[in-house]
Design a protein around this motif. Structure first.
Motif, PDB file in Angstrom:
ATOM      1  N   ILE A   3      12.593  31.567  68.884  1.00 33.07           N
ATOM      2  CA  ILE A   3      13.113  31.004  70.085  1.00 33.07           C
ATOM      3  C   ILE A   3      12.644  31.907  71.248  1.00 33.07           C
ATOM      4  O   ILE A   3      12.178  31.263  72.147  1.00 33.07           O
ATOM      5  N   ARG A   4      12.518  33.080  71.106  1.00 36.68           N
ATOM      6  CA  ARG A   4      12.237  33.923  72.170  1.00 36.68           C
ATOM      7  C   ARG A   4      10.629  33.718  72.707  1.00 36.68           C
ATOM      8  O   ARG A   4      10.322  33.620  73.813  1.00 36.68           O
ATOM      9  N   ARG A   6       9.065  30.596  72.299  1.00 37.28           N
ATOM     10  CA  ARG A   6       9.158  29.126  72.674  1.00 37.28           C
ATOM     11  C   ARG A   6       9.695  29.344  73.928  1.00 37.28           C
ATOM     12  O   ARG A   6       9.247  28.606  74.774  1.00 37.28           O
ATOM     13  N   LEU A   7      10.808  30.214  74.253  1.00 42.29           N
ATOM     14  CA  LEU A   7      11.274  30.258  75.686  1.00 42.29           C
ATOM     15  C   LEU A   7      10.251  30.904  76.369  1.00 42.29           C
ATOM     16  O   LEU A   7      10.050  30.437  77.946  1.00 42.29           O
ATOM     17  N   THR A   8       9.626  31.972  76.035  1.00 39.11           N
ATOM     18  CA  THR A   8       8.553  32.497  76.935  1.00 39.11           C
ATOM     19  C   THR A   8       7.512  31.598  77.233  1.00 39.11           C
ATOM     20  O   THR A   8       7.059  31.442  78.305  1.00 39.11           O
ATOM     21  N   ALA A  10       7.615  28.308  77.415  1.00 36.59           N
ATOM     22  CA  ALA A  10       8.189  27.174  78.399  1.00 36.59           C
ATOM     23  C   ALA A  10       8.316  27.965  79.869  1.00 36.59           C
ATOM     24  O   ALA A  10       7.787  27.346  80.897  1.00 36.59           O
ATOM     25  N   PHE A  11       8.761  29.238  79.769  1.00 40.57           N
ATOM     26  CA  PHE A  11       8.820  30.057  80.995  1.00 40.57           C
ATOM     27  C   PHE A  11       7.304  30.108  81.619  1.00 40.57           C
ATOM     28  O   PHE A  11       7.120  29.961  82.808  1.00 40.57           O
ATOM     29  N   THR A 160       5.130  36.784  82.563  1.00 44.68           N
ATOM     30  CA  THR A 160       5.110  36.312  81.074  1.00 44.68           C
ATOM     31  C   THR A 160       6.049  37.435  80.418  1.00 44.68           C
ATOM     32  O   THR A 160       6.635  37.289  79.551  1.00 44.68           O
ATOM     33  N   GLY A 163       9.407  37.847  81.230  1.00 48.54           N
ATOM     34  CA  GLY A 163      10.233  36.593  80.607  1.00 48.54           C
ATOM     35  C   GLY A 163      10.384  37.034  79.001  1.00 48.54           C
ATOM     36  O   GLY A 163      11.553  36.790  78.447  1.00 48.54           O
ATOM     37  N   TYR A 164       9.535  37.460  78.407  1.00 46.34           N
ATOM     38  CA  TYR A 164       9.468  37.633  76.960  1.00 46.34           C
ATOM     39  C   TYR A 164      10.650  38.967  76.554  1.00 46.34           C
ATOM     40  O   TYR A 164      11.279  38.485  75.850  1.00 46.34           O
ATOM     41  N   ALA A 167      14.048  37.549  76.974  1.00 45.66           N
ATOM     42  CA  ALA A 167      14.261  36.783  76.159  1.00 45.66           C
ATOM     43  C   ALA A 167      14.796  37.513  74.733  1.00 45.66           C
ATOM     44  O   ALA A 167      15.735  37.207  73.996  1.00 45.66           O
ATOM     45  N   LEU A 171      18.474  37.629  72.930  1.00 47.46           N
ATOM     46  CA  LEU A 171      18.667  36.995  71.644  1.00 47.46           C
ATOM     47  C   LEU A 171      18.927  38.076  70.795  1.00 47.46           C
ATOM     48  O   LEU A 171      19.140  38.098  69.712  1.00 47.46           O
TER      49      LEU A 171
END
Length: 451
Positions: A3-4, A6-8, A10-11, A160, A163-164, A167, A171
């Motif tokens: 998920i992290r 995918r979130l990164t 998308a961000f 990026t 963001g990673y 995330a 999580l």
């Protein structure tokens, strides 16, 4: 994909679009600013050239080229590098007389690189034309594009990475809960998931999962206790049955002795069958079995229960008090089983008369069974409906210890409750409460019978 990640991703995509939009907007805005400054300079120069002493102004034109052109195309005056060829064609001259005209040209005599021209009427039949190079403007735009092309990828890379990391940090409590959940087994009762401090969604998720684990552990403990108690209850009649048969086979028996042994074995077998039926009923209710409920008049049902138990009541009165047209939405077989268990319990363990009373108390339909015995021991009442539970006094006797548990289970499956109390005047009282059906009717006529 985690998920992290995918979130990164998308961000990063959203950030890239935002940076691209911001960069394009910055370049366009900077270009418009340069154009406005350039046009202002051209307009000021054109206004100067419209003065009467145009020759002096043309001689001083060092940052571009300029001409004063007659409407017939003749160059009346020009700056040193402008040449004698008109900078405008006849059509452009005509438009310039009516309003200001801006024209960009790839090449203009006397100007290095691309140029911008401004033409405007100067009075009479003449037009003033000034031109300046666009090289400075284009170089400035190229510089800012280069700077943005270098800076924006660095900003995107830093964003990026940030963001990673964010995330991952957000999580991390979920991963700790997952690892702890993977380590929980049936042999680790009471284990809980680590819940992070705060009041966010992850905290609420952890709290909800811990509540679910508590319910699962409670259900597992209850199931284990049930299996252990059932095994114990089954072992006793099986042991008695086995012992009786072994004794009967140990030596030759007379017909009377054989019959006695068989009757004893039959009694144990009946007890096993009754216990198995009770366990099956409880298992069905535990697995969500819903009775086939229909609208049933209660008075005939209660009279059947009383009539079935009168032969074993040893002369005691079993009295039924029920409105003649009181109805309930029930499974008649199961509900008759529940009331029968209560009456059997009162006959076997209580003393005096037994009353079966039915009625309504507003939102509920009630069926009450009362005897005149010593009542329930005070310490027994909180666990009266637990499985394999018997009182510690004279109410202990033959049976499986499942009678009241079955009553409570049947009540729950009818969206009702069961309650055990002691009457202040003496005797045990067990009350069943069920929802009142919409078509429930109460009439003045009541049916009361006793024996």
């Amino acid at each position: 994909m985690p998920i992290r990640v995918r979130l990164t991703a998308a961000f990063t995509a959203v950030m890239a679009l935002a940076l691209a939009g911001a960069g394009a907007g910055a370049v366009l805005d900077f270009g418009r600013s340069l154009d406005a400054s350039l046009d202002a300079r051209l307009a000021a120069r054109a206004g100067d050239l419209a003065a009467p002493d145009v020759a002096a102004w043309l001689a001083d034109d060092t940052d571009g080229v300029s001409q004063r052109i007659a409407i017939d195309g003749r160059v009346l005056a020009a700056s040193p590098h402008a040449g004698t060829v008109p900078l405008l064609n006849p059509d452009e001259l005509g438009r310039a007389r009516r309003h200001r005209l801006y024209v960009d040209r790839d090449r203009v005599a006397g100007v290095a690189g691309r140029a911008r021209l401004l033409a405007m009427g100067a009075g009479g039949d003449t037009v003033v034309v000034v031109a300046t190079s666009l090289a400075g403007r284009d170089a400035a735009l190229a510089d800012i594009r280069t700077e943005l092309a270098v800076a924006f990828p660095l900003v995107l890379l830093i964003a990026t990475a940030a963001g990673y990391l964010l995330a991952t940090a957000a999580l991390r409590p979920v991963e700790r809960m997952r690892a702890q959940a993977a380590a929980i087994t049936a042999d680790t009762p009471g284990a809980q998931l680590p819940v992070p401090p705060g009041r966010d969604e992850i905290t609420r998720l952890g709290t909800t999962l811990n509540d679910t684990l508590d319910r699962l552990h409670t259900a597992l403990t209850r199931e284990r206790d049930f299996v252990a108690d059932a095994s114990h209850e089954l072992r006793t009649p099986l042991a008695l049955l086995t012992t009786g048969l072994e004794l009967a086979l140990r030596r030759p028996r007379s017909p009377a002795e054989t019959e006695a042994a068989l009757r004893s074995a039959l009694a144990d077998a009946h007890r096993l069958v009754a216990l198995a039926e009770d366990l099956l009923l409880l298992a069905r209710t535990d697995h969500g079995y819903r009775p086939a409920a229909v609208l049933v008049p209660l008075a005939p049902l209660l009279h059947r229960v009383a009539g079935r138990h009168r032969p074993t009541a040893a002369g005691r009165t079993i009295r039924v008090d029920c409105p003649g047209e009181l109805v309930a939405t029930i499974d008649p077989d199961q509900f008759e089983r529940a009331v029968g268990n209560l009456v059997d319990n009162a006959v076997r363990h209580g003393r005096g008369d037994v009353d079966i009373t039915a009625g309504t108390d507003g939102a509920h339909l009630t069926v009450l069974v009362r005897d005149r015995g010593p009542g329930f021991p005070a310490g027994y009442l909180p666990r009266a409906f637990d499985r394999f539970t018997r009182a510690d006094t004279a109410r202990t006797g033959p049976g499986t210890g499942l009678g009241l548990a079955i009553v409570a289970a049947i009540a729950r499956r009818h969206d009702g409750t069961a309650e055990a109390t002691n009457d202040p005047r003496g005797g045990a009282v067990v009350t069943l409460r069920l929802p009142v059906p919409a078509s429930c009717g109460l009439h003045p006529h009541r049916t009361v019978s006793d024996a």
